[in-house]
Write a protein that holds these residues in place. Structure first.
Motif, PDB file in Angstrom:
ATOM      1  N   ALA A 290       0.727  -1.194  -0.174  1.00 41.76           N
ATOM      2  CA  ALA A 290       0.086  -0.001   0.035  1.00 41.76           C
ATOM      3  C   ALA A 290       0.970   1.320  -0.080  1.00 41.76           C
ATOM      4  O   ALA A 290       0.563   2.106  -0.886  1.00 41.76           O
ATOM      5  CB  ALA A 290      -1.040  -0.062   1.151  1.00 41.76           C
ATOM      6  N   GLU A 291       2.101   1.149   0.843  1.00 33.02           N
ATOM      7  CA  GLU A 291       2.717   2.448   0.836  1.00 33.02           C
ATOM      8  C   GLU A 291       3.630   2.585  -0.479  1.00 33.02           C
ATOM      9  O   GLU A 291       3.780   3.742  -1.024  1.00 33.02           O
ATOM     10  CB  GLU A 291       3.874   2.192   1.908  1.00 33.02           C
ATOM     11  CG  GLU A 291       4.850   3.405   2.211  1.00 33.02           C
ATOM     12  CD  GLU A 291       5.853   2.982   3.243  1.00 33.02           C
ATOM     13  OE1 GLU A 291       6.761   4.021   3.528  1.00 33.02           O
ATOM     14  OE2 GLU A 291       5.630   2.132   4.193  1.00 33.02           O
ATOM     15  N   ALA A 292       3.909   1.576  -1.053  1.00 34.97           N
ATOM     16  CA  ALA A 292       4.559   1.492  -2.417  1.00 34.97           C
ATOM     17  C   ALA A 292       3.521   2.151  -3.424  1.00 34.97           C
ATOM     18  O   ALA A 292       4.117   2.875  -4.420  1.00 34.97           O
ATOM     19  CB  ALA A 292       5.179   0.292  -2.691  1.00 34.97           C
ATOM     20  N   ALA A 293       2.614   1.737  -3.570  1.00 31.99           N
ATOM     21  CA  ALA A 293       1.286   2.162  -4.342  1.00 31.99           C
ATOM     22  C   ALA A 293       1.231   3.691  -4.116  1.00 31.99           C
ATOM     23  O   ALA A 293       1.239   4.170  -5.104  1.00 31.99           O
ATOM     24  CB  ALA A 293       0.286   1.372  -4.055  1.00 31.99           C
ATOM     25  N   ARG A 294       1.261   4.251  -3.058  1.00 35.80           N
ATOM     26  CA  ARG A 294       1.124   5.603  -2.826  1.00 35.80           C
ATOM     27  C   ARG A 294       2.338   6.409  -3.389  1.00 35.80           C
ATOM     28  O   ARG A 294       2.127   7.341  -3.928  1.00 35.80           O
ATOM     29  CB  ARG A 294       1.037   6.019  -1.300  1.00 35.80           C
ATOM     30  CG  ARG A 294      -0.522   5.622  -0.675  1.00 35.80           C
ATOM     31  CD  ARG A 294      -0.555   6.142   0.661  1.00 35.80           C
ATOM     32  NE  ARG A 294       0.436   5.664   1.603  1.00 35.80           N
ATOM     33  CZ  ARG A 294       0.298   4.664   2.319  1.00 35.80           C
ATOM     34  NH1 ARG A 294      -0.943   4.036   2.199  1.00 35.80           N
ATOM     35  NH2 ARG A 294       1.096   4.150   3.223  1.00 35.80           N
TER      36      ARG A 294
END
Length: 301
Positions: A290-294
């Motif tokens: 999720a963090e990488a997607a952001r």
């Protein structure tokens, strides 16, 4: 050319591209006569064409090998049977089948349609069954043979591939069932979970630290098909570039008993402290994803 599979007849599904193609080429290079099956579809299962299977046959023949093409849909019983029948008609026997064929239709579970579920499960799981079933009947009479199914690390679960993950988990259970049922007839069954650069792996939403080429997987499959692996059955192996790993067999971790039978209250007392649970490794990766997607990046795995 080598001789690991000299005199053997091997059928490979999904053999027009990627890992399937590498397996077909490797089998032929090691002396096997190869039935090259590919329905010739796009990654989502659309637009079938026989050209990709025929192209691999030409590659094998150009290198001095022997092969024939079957452009059938393995998700049908007739398609799976035709692959085995072709091997028998052309070469008189079938010593190994390798079921690589698969498609992807990604969607979150709560949005997934029947049209996205059925073809994926049909191609992966039923497509393995149809070929295994047809081959097993012949191998039982021969008293020898090898079944190789293709699973994935996603059999542990997947965020947006419930169809694919379910099919891959089913293939493992099918392989174990085949290993148990066919052992007394001299037939082995194993599964391979590859991590290799293919058109499917290009869609993985994270950077894979352990990944290799289709040829790495093909070398391992050749070994499983060979006489050197006659005592190996009911196993699941990962092949990821330089790494080969074997997965544990399912087993109970902890248990508890109630002499007077169970009530919800007794369950609530016993499960947290005695039975507990087994952590799900992939859950720990979700926050990183999720963090990488952001950030517009892909997390490592």
């Amino acid at each position: 050319m080598g001789n690991f599979l000299a005199g053997k007849v091997v059928a490979v599904t999904g053999a027009g591209r990627g890992i399937g193609r590498a397996v077909a080429l490797a089998c032929a290079a090691e002396g096997a006569k190869v039935v090259v099956n590919d329905y010739g579809v796009a990654i989502d299962g659309a637009a079938p064409s026989s050209e990709v299977a025929e192209a691999v046959v030409k590659e094998i023949e150009a290198a001095g090998g022997v092969a024939t093409a079957v452009a059938d849909d393995v998700s049908t019983m007739a398609g799976g049977q035709r692959i085995v029948d072709t091997a028998l008609a052309q070469y008189g026997r079938i010593d190994g089948v390798v079921c690589v064929a698969g498609i992807l239709r990604e969607r979150m579970l709560f949005n997934m349609s029947e049209e996205e579920w059925d073809p994926v499960v049909g191609t992966h799981l039923k497509g393995t069954f149809t070929v295994f079933r047809a081959a097993a009947a012949v191998m039982r009479r021969q008293g020898t043979g090898t079944l190789v199914g293709f699973t994935s690390g996603n059999h542990q679960g997947s965020v947006a591939q419930a169809n694919y993950a379910s099919a891959k988990g089913g293939i493992i259970s099918l392989v174990r069932s085949a290993a148990l049922g066919l052992h007394k007839y001299g037939v082995t069954a194993n599964a391979v979970a590859p991590v290799a650069r293919t058109r499917m792996s290009a869609n993985v939403p994270m950077e894979l630290k352990e990944i290799g080429e289709p040829e790495d997987v093909a070398a391992f499959v050749v070994y499983l098909l060979s006489e050197r692996a006659r005592d190996i059955t009911g196993q699941v192996y990962t092949v990821a570039g330089p790494k080969i790993a074997v997965w544990a067999q399912p087993r109970e971790l902890r248990s508890a008993y109630s002499e007077g039978g169970w009530t919800p209250e007794k369950v609530a007392e016993v499960v947290p402290g005695t039975v507990g649970s087994d952590p799900m490794p992939l859950l720990a990766q979700l926050s990183a994803m999720a963090e990488a997607a952001r950030d517009g990046a892909r997390p490592n795995r």
